[in-house]
Design an enzyme around this catalytic site. Sequence first.
Site, PDB file in Angstrom:
ATOM      1  N   LYS A 116      -4.560  87.247 -92.903  1.00  0.00           N
ATOM      2  CA  LYS A 116      -3.949  88.533 -93.274  1.00  0.00           C
ATOM      3  C   LYS A 116      -2.912  88.390 -94.389  1.00  0.00           C
ATOM      4  O   LYS A 116      -2.751  89.298 -95.213  1.00  0.00           O
ATOM      5  CB  LYS A 116      -3.324  89.205 -92.050  1.00  0.00           C
ATOM      6  CG  LYS A 116      -4.281  89.339 -90.862  1.00  0.00           C
ATOM      7  CD  LYS A 116      -5.535  90.134 -91.186  1.00  0.00           C
ATOM      8  CE  LYS A 116      -6.654  89.865 -90.184  1.00  0.00           C
ATOM      9  NZ  LYS A 116      -7.964  90.374 -90.584  1.00  0.00           N
ATOM     10  N   GLU A 200       7.056  92.684 -92.577  1.00  0.00           N
ATOM     11  CA  GLU A 200       6.950  93.952 -93.306  1.00  0.00           C
ATOM     12  C   GLU A 200       8.032  94.912 -92.856  1.00  0.00           C
ATOM     13  O   GLU A 200       8.547  94.784 -91.740  1.00  0.00           O
ATOM     14  CB  GLU A 200       5.592  94.620 -93.012  1.00  0.00           C
ATOM     15  CG  GLU A 200       4.431  93.952 -93.691  1.00  0.00           C
ATOM     16  CD  GLU A 200       3.110  94.606 -93.340  1.00  0.00           C
ATOM     17  OE1 GLU A 200       3.071  95.534 -92.524  1.00  0.00           O
ATOM     18  OE2 GLU A 200       2.095  94.156 -93.893  1.00  0.00           O
ATOM     19  N   HIS A 235      -3.591  99.716 -79.208  1.00  0.00           N
ATOM     20  CA  HIS A 235      -4.421  99.194 -80.304  1.00  0.00           C
ATOM     21  C   HIS A 235      -5.914  99.342 -80.060  1.00  0.00           C
ATOM     22  O   HIS A 235      -6.728  98.774 -80.791  1.00  0.00           O
ATOM     23  CB  HIS A 235      -4.059  97.740 -80.628  1.00  0.00           C
ATOM     24  CG  HIS A 235      -2.611  97.580 -80.978  1.00  0.00           C
ATOM     25  ND1 HIS A 235      -2.057  98.177 -82.083  1.00  0.00           N
ATOM     26  CD2 HIS A 235      -1.597  96.952 -80.355  1.00  0.00           C
ATOM     27  CE1 HIS A 235      -0.760  97.893 -82.120  1.00  0.00           C
ATOM     28  NE2 HIS A 235      -0.457  97.166 -81.079  1.00  0.00           N
ATOM     29  N   ARG A 292     -17.262  94.107 -91.823  1.00  0.00           N
ATOM     30  CA  ARG A 292     -18.407  94.361 -90.937  1.00  0.00           C
ATOM     31  C   ARG A 292     -18.635  95.865 -90.864  1.00  0.00           C
ATOM     32  O   ARG A 292     -17.850  96.654 -91.388  1.00  0.00           O
ATOM     33  CB  ARG A 292     -18.078  93.864 -89.531  1.00  0.00           C
ATOM     34  CG  ARG A 292     -16.809  94.541 -89.006  1.00  0.00           C
ATOM     35  CD  ARG A 292     -16.645  94.506 -87.513  1.00  0.00           C
ATOM     36  NE  ARG A 292     -15.611  95.424 -87.091  1.00  0.00           N
ATOM     37  CZ  ARG A 292     -14.315  95.159 -87.000  1.00  0.00           C
ATOM     38  NH1 ARG A 292     -13.857  93.960 -87.325  1.00  0.00           N
ATOM     39  NH2 ARG A 292     -13.455  96.076 -86.623  1.00  0.00           N
TER      40      ARG A 292
HETATM   41  C1  MV4 Z   1       2.293  98.455 -88.862  1.00  0.00           C
HETATM   42  C2  MV4 Z   1       2.966  99.499 -88.189  1.00  0.00           C
HETATM   43  C3  MV4 Z   1       4.157  99.908 -88.700  1.00  0.00           C
HETATM   44  N1  MV4 Z   1       4.667  99.320 -89.796  1.00  0.00           N
HETATM   45  N2  MV4 Z   1       2.851  97.905 -89.962  1.00  0.00           N
HETATM   46  C4  MV4 Z   1      -1.139  97.692 -85.695  1.00  0.00           C
HETATM   47  C5  MV4 Z   1      -2.492  97.092 -85.858  1.00  0.00           C
HETATM   48  C6  MV4 Z   1      -2.544  96.578 -87.257  1.00  0.00           C
HETATM   49  N3  MV4 Z   1      -3.836  96.779 -87.819  1.00  0.00           N
HETATM   50  C7  MV4 Z   1      -1.478  97.316 -87.965  1.00  0.00           C
HETATM   51  N4  MV4 Z   1      -0.633  97.919 -86.975  1.00  0.00           N
HETATM   52  C8  MV4 Z   1       0.551  98.489 -87.328  1.00  0.00           C
HETATM   53  N5  MV4 Z   1       1.130  97.987 -88.451  1.00  0.00           N
HETATM   54  C9  MV4 Z   1       4.009  98.342 -90.405  1.00  0.00           C
HETATM   55  N6  MV4 Z   1       4.538  97.776 -91.485  1.00  0.00           N
HETATM   56  C10 MV4 Z   1       2.376 100.047 -87.056  1.00  0.00           C
HETATM   57  C11 MV4 Z   1       1.177  99.543 -86.624  1.00  0.00           C
HETATM   58  C12 MV4 Z   1       0.639 100.151 -85.449  1.00  0.00           C
HETATM   59  C13 MV4 Z   1      -0.569 100.821 -85.476  1.00  0.00           C
HETATM   60  C14 MV4 Z   1      -1.324 100.924 -86.636  1.00  0.00           C
HETATM   61  C15 MV4 Z   1      -2.520 101.562 -86.639  1.00  0.00           C
HETATM   62  C16 MV4 Z   1      -2.982 102.156 -85.475  1.00  0.00           C
HETATM   63  C17 MV4 Z   1      -2.256 102.078 -84.330  1.00  0.00           C
HETATM   64  C18 MV4 Z   1      -1.051 101.411 -84.302  1.00  0.00           C
HETATM   65  C19 MV4 Z   1      -0.327 101.350 -83.131  1.00  0.00           C
HETATM   66  C20 MV4 Z   1       0.855 100.690 -83.117  1.00  0.00           C
HETATM   67  C21 MV4 Z   1       1.336 100.083 -84.261  1.00  0.00           C
END
Ligand code: MV4
Length: 661
Positions: A116, A200, A235, A292
Amino acid sequence: MFGKLLVANRGEIACRVIRTARRLGVRTVAVYSAADRDTLHVRLADEARPIGPAAAKESYLNIDVILAAARASGCEAIHPGYGFLAENAAFAAACARAGLVFIGPAPQAIAAMGDKSAAKRLMEKAGVPLVPGYHGDDQDAALLAKEAARIGYPALIKPCAGGGGKGMRIVTGKKSFGEMLEAARREAKSAFGDERVLIERYLERPRHIEVQVFGDTQGNVVHLFERDCSVQRRHQKVLEEAPAPGLTPGKRNEMGAAAVAAAKAIGYAGAGTVEFIAEQEGRFYFMEMNTRLQVEHPVTEMITGLDLVEWQLRVACGEPLPLKQDEVRFSGHAIEARLYAEDPAREFLPSTGKLVHLAFPAESAELRVDTGVTQGDEITPWYDPMIAKLIARGADRAGALARLQAALAGVEIAGVASNVEFLRRVVASHAFATGELDTGLIERNRGELFLENEIKDELLVAAAFAELAEEERAARSRAAGSGDAYSPWHGVDGWRLNQDSHHDFVFMEGAAQHPVRLKFVESGFRISINGKDHALAGERLADGRLLLRLDGRAFKARAVRDAANWHLFCNGEYWRLRLKEELGGFDADTRAGSLAAPMPGKVVKVLTKAGLRVKKDEPLLILEAMKMEHTITAPADGVVKQIHYGAGEQVLEGAELITLE
Ligand code: MV4
C-alpha cells in the site's frame, strides 16, 4: 476466444463466471474441495475436478493442483474470481510459466498494488491525489512521530501490507503516538507478517467511492464510472450502489480521469478497481487499487448494460477494449445488498447449517440475484458464508431502492440465521433513503437497525394452523397405509364427541413458551392466544403459502417444517419455533426418510450398504463426537437409498448421513 476455461473459485462468483463463459461458447471446468462436491458451481460447469480435502480452505489456494487440473482438462485460461488466488502475483506468474492465460493483470501490476505504501508513492508520481501523509521506507519510530506531527492530528496509522482496514490505529495526539505505533506494528506483523506502516491525516465521516477501470493489452484504459460502498460494518460492505449519490458530473469525470491515470501508471490490463475516500465536500484521495473483479461489480453492469466478465475474457484473449471512453454510458441507478448466513444478534457470527428453505424473488431486467447455493445446500464453516447478492435497478435511486425493498421482502431463508432483516432495516432507514452516506451510517443508527422484534399473534396463528394441517396430512397417510382410509381412529380433529373439542400446542422460541389453543366449532376454528379468543380460517395457496383470516383480517405466511422446528415467514419477518413435543406434538420419527448427524463429528464406521433392507432401530452408522461414539439407528423399516459419508469423514451438525426409502 478461449475454447475452455478453468474457474479457480467457488460459490456465486464461480457460477457468475461460468454463465458468461457459456454465453460466449467457452467450455468451463470447475474445481472443488471435498466439502464442495455437491455445490451449484460444480453442477453448473461442463466438467469438474476435485482439488483437495473437505475441511480445507486451502484447496482453492493450492496453485500446483489447480494448474495440474487446468492442464489435464485442456484449458487455455484460468479465471480466479475474487478472493483466493485472484490477487496472488505468484499465481499469475505460475499460470504464465505453465502456458495458461491468467484472467487478470500482469503479476507486476498485482505486486505494485499489493504494497500500500509503494502503491501510494507510485500514484503520487502519476499525479493521483493522496491524503496528506507519509509513505516512506524509513520506519524509524522517532521519524514516524515527527511525520505524524507534520501531518497533524488526528492521524491514522495503517499497515503497508494490508488493505481493508485491518490493523489501523487512530492517534488523537502526540502523547499516545508511541503506544499506538507499537500496537499497529504488532497487529500488522501478526496479520500480514510485515510490520511496516504508513501515516495519514485521519478524515472523519469519509465516503468510500471506487471507480471501475478496464485496460487492454494495447495500452488503452477506460473507466466504467463509480460505485459508492460507504455502507459498511467493520470494514465489510453491506450495500453498494452506482452511480454515487450526489456526485456531480464534473467530480465524476475528475475521479474517472484519476482512476484511469492510476491504471495507466502501472500498465494495467483487465478489470480493476481504484478505491478513493471522499470527504463530504467532494475532495477525494486514492486509497488502494484492487486488481480483480469485485464482489459488487454487478451494480456497474446494471447501469452500463455491460458484462464485465465478457470484457475480462476478451481483454485476456488480446482483443482491444470493446468501447472507447465516450462510448461508455450509464443510465438509471442500481443498488446491491449482500445476503450472508450470519447472525446480527450474535455480533454477525457466521451461521452454518443446511438451507432448509431458500426462496428469492423472481429475476427480471430490474432485479438480479447472484447466488452459489440452492435449497438443501449446506453453509459450511470452511468458506465465506455469503448466500446471495440482490441487485436492483431503477430509473433513479428512489426507484432502485423501492425495488430492492420489495425484493428483500420476498427473500425466504430458513435453516441458518441471516442478515436479511438487518438489510431490510438499513434499506428502510431514513439515513439511507436520504443518501446520508458515509462509513459511520450503521453505527450511528444502531438503535433503529438492531431493535428486537416481539413475536406477533399472526405468527403463532400461522404456526398452529400449519402444525394442524401437517398432523392431518400425516394422519391421512397413516390411514391410507392401514387399509382403512376413513377410519375415525386416524383423525386428528380432536374429540368431536365432546362439545368443546380442541388442540393445544406450545411453541418454543428459545426458552420462551407460547401456548396456543385451536378449537373446532360449527363455523370453522377459534384460536386462543395470550388469553384472547379469535375467529380463524385458513387455506393453502398455490405457491404453498398460507392465506389466513384472523377475525376477518387476511394475511399471508409461509411455514416450513424441519423435524420439530417450524420456520415461519410473515410480514417480512422470519422466526424459528420449536414445537414442544410433550404437549400434542406428533412423533417426528413417523417422517423418517433421512438421518441427520445429531452433532458435528467424524464417521467411524458405516454398518450398512446402499440397497439393503433395514429394520427399525437397526444400527446403521457410528459417529464419533466429543470423544464419544454414537450409534445412528434406523428410525423406521426401510431400504437404504444412499450413504452420504464414509468412515473417516468429518460431518457437520444436521448433515444428512443416510437416506432411507
Ligand atoms: C481512512 C479513513 C480515514 N482517514 N484513511 C478503511 C479501509 C481502507 N480501505 C481505508 N479505510 C479508511 N481509511 C484516512 N486517511 C477511514 C477509513 C475507513 C473506512 C473507509 C472506507 C470504508 C469504510 C471505512 C470504515 C472505517 C474507516
